[in-house]
Motif scaffolding. Structure first.
Motif, PDB file in Angstrom:
ATOM      1  N   THR A 317       3.279  -8.573  29.771  1.00  0.00           N
ATOM      2  CA  THR A 317       4.645  -9.507  29.657  1.00  0.00           C
ATOM      3  C   THR A 317       5.338  -8.877  28.280  1.00  0.00           C
ATOM      4  O   THR A 317       6.491  -8.944  28.198  1.00  0.00           O
ATOM      5  N   ALA A 318       4.586  -8.351  27.453  1.00  0.00           N
ATOM      6  CA  ALA A 318       5.434  -7.755  26.215  1.00  0.00           C
ATOM      7  C   ALA A 318       6.137  -6.517  26.646  1.00  0.00           C
ATOM      8  O   ALA A 318       7.213  -6.423  26.439  1.00  0.00           O
ATOM      9  N   ALA A 319       5.261  -5.670  27.573  1.00  0.00           N
ATOM     10  CA  ALA A 319       6.059  -4.519  28.006  1.00  0.00           C
ATOM     11  C   ALA A 319       6.994  -4.611  28.966  1.00  0.00           C
ATOM     12  O   ALA A 319       8.295  -4.003  29.073  1.00  0.00           O
ATOM     13  N   GLY A 320       6.887  -5.795  29.909  1.00  0.00           N
ATOM     14  CA  GLY A 320       8.174  -6.118  30.701  1.00  0.00           C
ATOM     15  C   GLY A 320       9.417  -6.562  30.026  1.00  0.00           C
ATOM     16  O   GLY A 320      10.395  -6.272  30.355  1.00  0.00           O
ATOM     17  N   ASN A 321       9.234  -7.277  29.087  1.00  0.00           N
ATOM     18  CA  ASN A 321      10.462  -7.845  28.223  1.00  0.00           C
ATOM     19  C   ASN A 321      11.082  -6.494  27.311  1.00  0.00           C
ATOM     20  O   ASN A 321      12.255  -6.348  27.305  1.00  0.00           O
ATOM     21  N   TYR A 322      10.218  -5.639  26.973  1.00  0.00           N
ATOM     22  CA  TYR A 322      10.686  -4.347  26.420  1.00  0.00           C
ATOM     23  C   TYR A 322      11.446  -3.634  27.192  1.00  0.00           C
ATOM     24  O   TYR A 322      12.626  -3.308  27.136  1.00  0.00           O
ATOM     25  N   ALA A 323      11.007  -3.747  28.422  1.00  0.00           N
ATOM     26  CA  ALA A 323      11.685  -2.796  29.507  1.00  0.00           C
ATOM     27  C   ALA A 323      13.098  -3.566  29.970  1.00  0.00           C
ATOM     28  O   ALA A 323      13.854  -3.022  30.140  1.00  0.00           O
ATOM     29  N   ALA A 324      12.931  -4.858  29.874  1.00  0.00           N
ATOM     30  CA  ALA A 324      14.230  -5.581  30.269  1.00  0.00           C
ATOM     31  C   ALA A 324      15.242  -5.369  29.141  1.00  0.00           C
ATOM     32  O   ALA A 324      16.287  -5.339  29.613  1.00  0.00           O
ATOM     33  N   ILE A 325      14.931  -5.391  28.037  1.00  0.00           N
ATOM     34  CA  ILE A 325      16.050  -5.221  26.995  1.00  0.00           C
ATOM     35  C   ILE A 325      16.515  -4.041  27.052  1.00  0.00           C
ATOM     36  O   ILE A 325      17.821  -3.670  26.938  1.00  0.00           O
ATOM     37  N   SER A 326      15.704  -3.138  27.343  1.00  0.00           N
ATOM     38  CA  SER A 326      15.917  -1.499  27.158  1.00  0.00           C
ATOM     39  C   SER A 326      17.007  -1.313  28.395  1.00  0.00           C
ATOM     40  O   SER A 326      18.076  -0.532  28.360  1.00  0.00           O
ATOM     41  N   LEU A 327      16.716  -2.077  29.560  1.00  0.00           N
ATOM     42  CA  LEU A 327      17.443  -1.608  30.746  1.00  0.00           C
ATOM     43  C   LEU A 327      19.081  -2.270  30.076  1.00  0.00           C
ATOM     44  O   LEU A 327      20.080  -1.511  30.597  1.00  0.00           O
ATOM     45  N   VAL A 328      19.161  -3.647  29.924  1.00  0.00           N
ATOM     46  CA  VAL A 328      20.457  -3.923  29.499  1.00  0.00           C
ATOM     47  C   VAL A 328      21.170  -3.290  28.456  1.00  0.00           C
ATOM     48  O   VAL A 328      22.375  -3.066  28.413  1.00  0.00           O
ATOM     49  N   ASP A 329      20.558  -3.058  27.713  1.00  0.00           N
ATOM     50  CA  ASP A 329      20.896  -2.122  26.390  1.00  0.00           C
ATOM     51  C   ASP A 329      21.355  -0.864  26.858  1.00  0.00           C
ATOM     52  O   ASP A 329      22.482  -0.384  26.364  1.00  0.00           O
ATOM     53  N   ILE A 330      20.589   0.124  27.572  1.00  0.00           N
ATOM     54  CA  ILE A 330      20.963   1.525  27.913  1.00  0.00           C
ATOM     55  C   ILE A 330      22.242   1.391  28.869  1.00  0.00           C
ATOM     56  O   ILE A 330      23.161   2.149  28.908  1.00  0.00           O
ATOM     57  N   ALA A 331      22.648   0.483  29.783  1.00  0.00           N
ATOM     58  CA  ALA A 331      23.467   0.176  30.628  1.00  0.00           C
ATOM     59  C   ALA A 331      24.604   0.076  30.015  1.00  0.00           C
ATOM     60  O   ALA A 331      25.790   0.642  30.254  1.00  0.00           O
ATOM     61  N   PHE A 332      24.341  -0.876  28.910  1.00  0.00           N
ATOM     62  CA  PHE A 332      25.748  -1.002  28.034  1.00  0.00           C
ATOM     63  C   PHE A 332      26.138   0.248  27.388  1.00  0.00           C
ATOM     64  O   PHE A 332      27.437   0.412  27.466  1.00  0.00           O
ATOM     65  N   ARG A 333      25.136   0.863  26.896  1.00  0.00           N
ATOM     66  CA  ARG A 333      25.672   2.258  26.044  1.00  0.00           C
ATOM     67  C   ARG A 333      25.985   3.463  26.947  1.00  0.00           C
ATOM     68  O   ARG A 333      26.721   4.286  26.540  1.00  0.00           O
ATOM     69  N   ALA A 334      25.598   3.309  28.169  1.00  0.00           N
ATOM     70  CA  ALA A 334      25.894   4.119  29.276  1.00  0.00           C
ATOM     71  C   ALA A 334      27.591   4.152  29.673  1.00  0.00           C
ATOM     72  O   ALA A 334      28.199   5.018  30.085  1.00  0.00           O
ATOM     73  N   ILE A 335      27.939   2.854  29.746  1.00  0.00           N
ATOM     74  CA  ILE A 335      29.196   2.447  30.168  1.00  0.00           C
ATOM     75  C   ILE A 335      30.120   2.999  29.123  1.00  0.00           C
ATOM     76  O   ILE A 335      31.317   3.052  29.331  1.00  0.00           O
ATOM     77  N   GLN A 336      29.920   2.459  27.957  1.00  0.00           N
ATOM     78  CA  GLN A 336      30.778   2.684  26.712  1.00  0.00           C
ATOM     79  C   GLN A 336      31.442   3.748  26.505  1.00  0.00           C
ATOM     80  O   GLN A 336      32.669   3.789  26.641  1.00  0.00           O
ATOM     81  N   PRO A 337      30.944   5.033  26.492  1.00  0.00           N
ATOM     82  CA  PRO A 337      31.614   6.164  26.344  1.00  0.00           C
ATOM     83  C   PRO A 337      32.569   6.609  27.656  1.00  0.00           C
ATOM     84  O   PRO A 337      33.542   7.020  27.618  1.00  0.00           O
ATOM     85  N   LEU A 338      32.040   6.255  28.817  1.00  0.00           N
ATOM     86  CA  LEU A 338      32.720   6.327  30.101  1.00  0.00           C
ATOM     87  C   LEU A 338      33.976   5.480  30.004  1.00  0.00           C
ATOM     88  O   LEU A 338      35.170   5.913  30.564  1.00  0.00           O
ATOM     89  N   PHE A 339      33.606   4.083  29.905  1.00  0.00           N
ATOM     90  CA  PHE A 339      34.948   3.432  29.620  1.00  0.00           C
ATOM     91  C   PHE A 339      36.129   3.756  28.635  1.00  0.00           C
ATOM     92  O   PHE A 339      37.057   3.640  28.982  1.00  0.00           O
ATOM     93  N   LEU A 340      35.493   4.126  27.398  1.00  0.00           N
ATOM     94  CA  LEU A 340      36.580   4.583  26.513  1.00  0.00           C
ATOM     95  C   LEU A 340      37.432   5.572  26.738  1.00  0.00           C
ATOM     96  O   LEU A 340      38.492   6.256  26.386  1.00  0.00           O
ATOM     97  N   SER A 341      36.512   6.761  27.772  1.00  0.00           N
ATOM     98  CA  SER A 341      37.254   7.894  27.950  1.00  0.00           C
ATOM     99  C   SER A 341      38.030   7.901  29.130  1.00  0.00           C
ATOM    100  O   SER A 341      39.175   8.688  29.532  1.00  0.00           O
ATOM    101  N   THR A 342      37.724   6.662  30.044  1.00  0.00           N
ATOM    102  CA  THR A 342      38.446   6.990  31.510  1.00  0.00           C
ATOM    103  C   THR A 342      39.970   6.264  31.141  1.00  0.00           C
ATOM    104  O   THR A 342      40.029   5.591  30.293  1.00  0.00           O
ATOM    105  N   PRO A 343      40.970   6.998  31.837  1.00  0.00           N
ATOM    106  CA  PRO A 343      42.361   6.528  31.615  1.00  0.00           C
ATOM    107  C   PRO A 343      42.605   5.023  31.862  1.00  0.00           C
ATOM    108  O   PRO A 343      41.825   4.432  32.692  1.00  0.00           O
ATOM    109  N   ILE A 344      43.524   4.673  31.221  1.00  0.00           N
ATOM    110  CA  ILE A 344      43.568   3.058  31.323  1.00  0.00           C
ATOM    111  C   ILE A 344      44.173   2.670  32.519  1.00  0.00           C
ATOM    112  O   ILE A 344      43.700   1.597  33.114  1.00  0.00           O
ATOM    113  N   GLU A 345      45.060   3.510  33.393  1.00  0.00           N
ATOM    114  CA  GLU A 345      45.188   3.105  34.777  1.00  0.00           C
ATOM    115  C   GLU A 345      43.975   3.106  35.717  1.00  0.00           C
ATOM    116  O   GLU A 345      44.030   2.487  36.859  1.00  0.00           O
TER     117      GLU A 345
END
Length: 520
Positions: A317-345
């Motif tokens: 239970t504890a490890a599963g929830n640790y994995a869950a927040i890590s998945l959500v967080d790493i997905a957000f952090r992975a998209i962030q530099p991509l989104f910021l660097s991708t042209p507006i159009e």
């Protein structure tokens, strides 16, 4: 004052005399069973010198992981492996981010279990060596496969995350563990702040600082070496500091030579049979979180248990929830530099690496401020479970800000409103940081016994590494697919990830209101 006559008359004490620790029970309050009243134990002072060294060590991890984020999309473009296809950049960036966690997932349990035998310090020194060598190699790589090899080495040799958490638990007790977890994120937040700044500011120094590096053929040939050399050198300095000043926290570690000799013999233990005959819920908790009187050390406290016996419901239970927040967080952090660097159009904001680095550093500064000054108070007031769920909920508006930012940028350009919303998104995402300290408390309580603390942290970190290996690749690929095929207006990736957050919230509902005690 009249003393309570039995356990039923004592708040938070069950009829069998055990302490019922609700997730809303303040972490620094402890019921003294049998005394008929509730006392607040005096907080044990943190061992500041050793604790500071551990935080100094922890800084190496976020520095090496975050420094490449601002320039990674541009590095992929410079290598020319996408053939000029902007939509394909996300695939390769995600792959590069995932490789580290994939190789770490394959090895981290081994390192953590090894630290339960030979000690925390030797394993940490090996990890720092791996960080140093891999980061220098990354800066010198001029091919995609050279980058892959460097990041793989980085993950495979670095088992420090799980080992550091075990050391943290061994340096604290139930009276100061929440305070320790409040200060501990300073290192990660500092690394999350400095890493992007270093990566964004020191990439391509010959172009950015022509007066200093304009005539350097080396920096023209290896434009990202300087950015990588800073965290690599810090890891090297950390190696020396740890070697000289850090004290071993594992009681009676086995010398490496003796350990290698023992490995040649077939181990014999009756512990696994004894544990199999028990209810997993009765296996006890980590010594870090005793909840009644003095921590008792049973006959099996110093026994190393097999991996199968670690897979209790509480650990899963504890490890599963640790994995869950890590998945959500790493997905957000992975998209962030991509989104910021991708042209507006194309669906992003079209920002250069140094601006991206500065924006991402805002997260580190504000997250550190929140953790240090408010985390312990929040958990003490609301409990670990409510804090965890509240932090997870913050991911929903954080993801929703991505399409809104692009929509505003398309209509207004990079206006003041766009910048305000970009900073607001970062501030909202800080809520996810609260989840980590909360789930660490559950993981520490889930360990079957003292000797398995490192293995429990290693198992939890392994599941997290798997999620972090999957998350960046999947999120970045979804980002590229959404843009390339204009799926749901290019916003399909955000809808899917918000759905992932909802699933993670469902998993969080399985966390107990009552922190696992010796006899729940």
């Amino acid at each position: 004052m009249t003393r309570a006559k039995n356990a039923a008359d004592v708040p938070n004490v069950e009829r069998d005399g055990t302490v019922a620790v609700d997730e809303e029970t303040p972490l620094l309050e402890v019921v003294v069973a049998g005394h008929g009243r509730q006392k607040k134990k005096k907080m044990t002072p943190l061992p500041w010198f050793q604790f500071s060294i551990v935080m100094f060590l922890q800084l190496a991890e976020p520095l090496t992981s975050q420094v490449i984020s601002p320039f990674m999309p541009q590095l992929i473009r410079d290598l020319g492996i996408t053939g000029g296809n902007e939509a394909a950049v996300g695939y390769y960036v995600g792959m590069m981010q995932s490789i580290f966690f994939l190789t770490q997932a394959l090895t981290i349990l081994h390192w953590s279990r090894l630290s339960d035998s030979i000690g925390r310090k030797p394993v940490i020194l090996i990890g720092l060596s791996g960080l140093t060598i891999s980061m220098y190699s990354f800066g010198l790589s001029r091919t995609f496969w050279g980058l892959v090899l460097s990041r793989s080495l980085n993950g495979a040799l670095n088992g420090n995350i799980g080992v550091i958490k075990s050391m943290m638990a061994e340096l604290t007790d139930e009276t100061n563990i929440s305070m320790a977890y409040a200060y501990f994120p300073i290192a990660w937040s500092s690394g999350s702040t400095l890493g992007p700044i270093i990566g964004g500011s020191l990439s391509k120094p010959a172009e950015r600082f022509p007066g200093w590096f304009g005539n350097s053929e080396f920096h023209k040939k290896y434009p990202y070496f300087l950015a990588c050399a800073v965290p690599a050198t810090y890891s090297l300095i950390s190696f020396v500091v740890i070697w000289v000043y850090l004290k071993e926290t594992l009681p009676n570690p086995t010398p490496i030579r003796q350990y290698l000799t023992k490995r040649q013999k077939k181990p014999t233990s009756k512990l696994s049979k004894a544990l199999d005959s028990q209810d997993p819920g009765q296996a006890g908790i980590s010594h870090s979180l005793p909840v009644s009187g003095e921590a008792s050390e049973g006959p099996n406290e110093k026994e190393h248990i097999p991996l199968r016996s670690l897979l209790t419901r509480r650990v899963i239970t504890a490890a599963g929830n640790y994995a869950a927040i890590s998945l959500v967080d790493i997905a957000f952090r992975a998209i962030q530099p991509l989104f910021l660097s991708t042209p507006i159009e194309k669906g992003g904001l079209g920002l250069p690496p140094h601006i991206i680095g500065n924006l991402m550093s805002v997260y580190g500064i504000m997250n550190g401020f929140l953790q240090v000054f408010f985390f312990a108070k929040i958990v003490d007031r609301w409990g670990a479970k409510k804090t965890f769920i509240g932090g997870m909920i913050s991911a929903i508006p954080a993801f929703a800000c991505y399409p809104l930012l692009n929509m505003l940028a398309r209509s207004q350009g990079l206006s003041n409103l766009v910048w305000i919303l970009a900073v607001t998104q970062i501030l909202i995402s800080i809520g996810m940081g609260l989840c980590y300290g909360s789930v660490f408390i559950f993981i520490a309580a889930a360990a079957p016994n003292r000797a398995s603390l490192g293995a429990t942290n290693g198992l939890s970190q392994m599941t997290v590494s798997v999620m972090r290996a999957i998350g960046p690749g999947v999120a970045s690929s979804l980002f590229s697919l959404s843009i390339a095929h204009n799926l749901a207006g290019g916003w399909l990736v955000y809808y899917i990830l918000i759905g992932v957050v909802v699933g993670a919230l469902y998993a969080a509902s399985f966390l107990p209101k009552r922190l696992w005690a010796q006899a729940p």
